[in-house]
Design an enzyme around this catalytic site. Structure first.
Site, PDB file in Angstrom:
ATOM      1  N   SER A  62      48.340  25.281   9.205  1.00  0.00           N
ATOM      2  CA  SER A  62      49.751  24.752   9.523  1.00  0.00           C
ATOM      3  C   SER A  62      50.581  26.033   9.124  1.00  0.00           C
ATOM      4  O   SER A  62      50.285  26.776   8.172  1.00  0.00           O
ATOM      5  CB  SER A  62      49.942  23.584   8.588  1.00  0.00           C
ATOM      6  OG  SER A  62      48.842  22.551   8.904  1.00  0.00           O
TER       7      SER A  62
HETATM    8  N1  SAH Z   1      45.948  21.022   6.736  1.00  0.00           N
HETATM    9  C1  SAH Z   1      45.392  22.201   7.751  1.00  0.00           C
HETATM   10  C2  SAH Z   1      45.778  22.143   9.219  1.00  0.00           C
HETATM   11  C3  SAH Z   1      44.609  21.717  10.229  1.00  0.00           C
HETATM   12  S1  SAH Z   1      45.035  21.542  11.946  1.00  0.00           S
HETATM   13  C4  SAH Z   1      45.365  23.645   7.143  1.00  0.00           C
HETATM   14  O1  SAH Z   1      46.301  23.781   6.222  1.00  0.00           O
HETATM   15  O2  SAH Z   1      44.720  24.322   7.853  1.00  0.00           O
HETATM   16  C5  SAH Z   1      44.638  19.733  11.900  1.00  0.00           C
HETATM   17  C6  SAH Z   1      43.306  19.417  11.730  1.00  0.00           C
HETATM   18  O3  SAH Z   1      43.067  18.149  11.796  1.00  0.00           O
HETATM   19  C7  SAH Z   1      42.084  20.268  12.738  1.00  0.00           C
HETATM   20  O4  SAH Z   1      41.168  20.909  11.935  1.00  0.00           O
HETATM   21  C8  SAH Z   1      41.297  19.076  13.329  1.00  0.00           C
HETATM   22  O5  SAH Z   1      40.131  19.367  13.671  1.00  0.00           O
HETATM   23  C9  SAH Z   1      41.625  17.738  12.316  1.00  0.00           C
HETATM   24  N2  SAH Z   1      41.477  16.638  12.961  1.00  0.00           N
HETATM   25  C10 SAH Z   1      41.820  15.874  14.042  1.00  0.00           C
HETATM   26  N3  SAH Z   1      41.597  14.883  14.206  1.00  0.00           N
HETATM   27  C11 SAH Z   1      40.997  14.424  13.169  1.00  0.00           C
HETATM   28  C12 SAH Z   1      40.110  13.267  12.498  1.00  0.00           C
HETATM   29  N4  SAH Z   1      40.456  12.039  13.165  1.00  0.00           N
HETATM   30  N5  SAH Z   1      39.721  13.268  11.241  1.00  0.00           N
HETATM   31  C13 SAH Z   1      39.599  14.406  10.736  1.00  0.00           C
HETATM   32  N6  SAH Z   1      40.144  15.464  11.119  1.00  0.00           N
HETATM   33  C14 SAH Z   1      40.907  15.656  12.174  1.00  0.00           C
END
Ligand code: SAH
EC number: 2.1.1.77
Length: 233
Positions: A62
């Protein structure tokens, strides 16, 4: 050679404090976590840019300002128990863990789970556990949670999250009818039966894919999607 500490200070000042985020705990946590450790070596020099960055599996770490905005909006306090949905790189979980007591983070991609665990271990962050699974079902084993934050946008607030929220607990997540375009929603559990909703700003996150989110085929996640409006356009 980039001076990451200096770059991090500048990021907190210019991208976060000047956008109106003023909770001192949030600013201190953003100053503390080395974002460069959560991205691949070749992207480190961009770690303090005002943007999300690719982390593999078509997902992104993010944008720093949005991590700060979400943690401020969820009003995280010391000692609290947090469910972090969408671990990704583990960065947001690490920032939340500076303030909270314990962070339970869940990610659907096994490869990201492994790398996030490894980074958190290397940094000596011991109050985050990373779980693999569908976060739209929450994580019943460790409920109730004082705060639930999600870094992926769904069509609605998953049912399970409401049930796993402590009375007085807060959810902050992106919700929208388009898998790639949402508004941030905040839900506060006022009592056993009463939930209060409010809308925060417009955002663009990767889709929340799962049983109580978007179906897998509906939405190829587009890396680099996640931005605050008005930036990087
Ligand atoms: N907070 C993270 C942002 C990652 S982007 C950081 O700081 O790096 C969002 C993430 O949500 C992705 O890795 C994606 O794979 C995950 N995601 C999407 N749907 C999901 C679900 N149902 N359960 C768990 N993770 C999920």
């Amino acid at each position: 050679m980039t001076d990451f500490n200096e770059a991090r200070e500048r990021m907190v000042e210019w991208q976060i404090a000047r956008r109106g985020i003023c909770n001192p705990r949030v600013l201190a946590a953003m100053r503390r976590v080395p974002r460069e450790e959560f991205v691949a070596a070749e992207l480190r020099e961009f770690a303090y840019e005002d943007t999300p960055l690719p982390i593999g599996n078509e997902q992104t770490i993010s944008q720093p300002a949005i991590v700060a905005a979400m943690i401020e909006a969820v009003d995280l306090r010391p000692g609290e128990r947090v469910l972090d949905v969408g671990t990704g790189s583990g960065y947001a979980a690490a920032v939340a863990a500076v303030i909270a007591g314990q962070v339970y983070s869940i990610e659907r991609h096994a490869g990201l789970v492994e790398s996030a665990r490894e980074i958190l271990r290397r940094l000596g962050i011991s109050n985050v556990t990373v779980h693999q699974g569908d976060g739209t079902m929450g994580l019943a084993e460790y409920a109730p949670y004082d705060a639930i934050i999600a870094a992926a946008g769904g069509p609605h607030v998953p049912q399970a999250w409401c049930g796993q929220l402590a009375v007085g607990g807060r959810i902050v997540m992106p919700v929208g009818r388009d898998p790639h375009c949402q508004r941030l929603i905040k839900v506060v559990r006022r009592s056993e039966q009463d939930y209060e909703r409010s809308w925060l700003g417009e955002v663009r996150f990767v889709p929340l894919v799962g049983e109580d989110g978007w179906p897998v085929d509906d939405c190829g996640a587009r890396a680099g999607d996640e931005i605050l409006p008005g930036k990087n356009r």
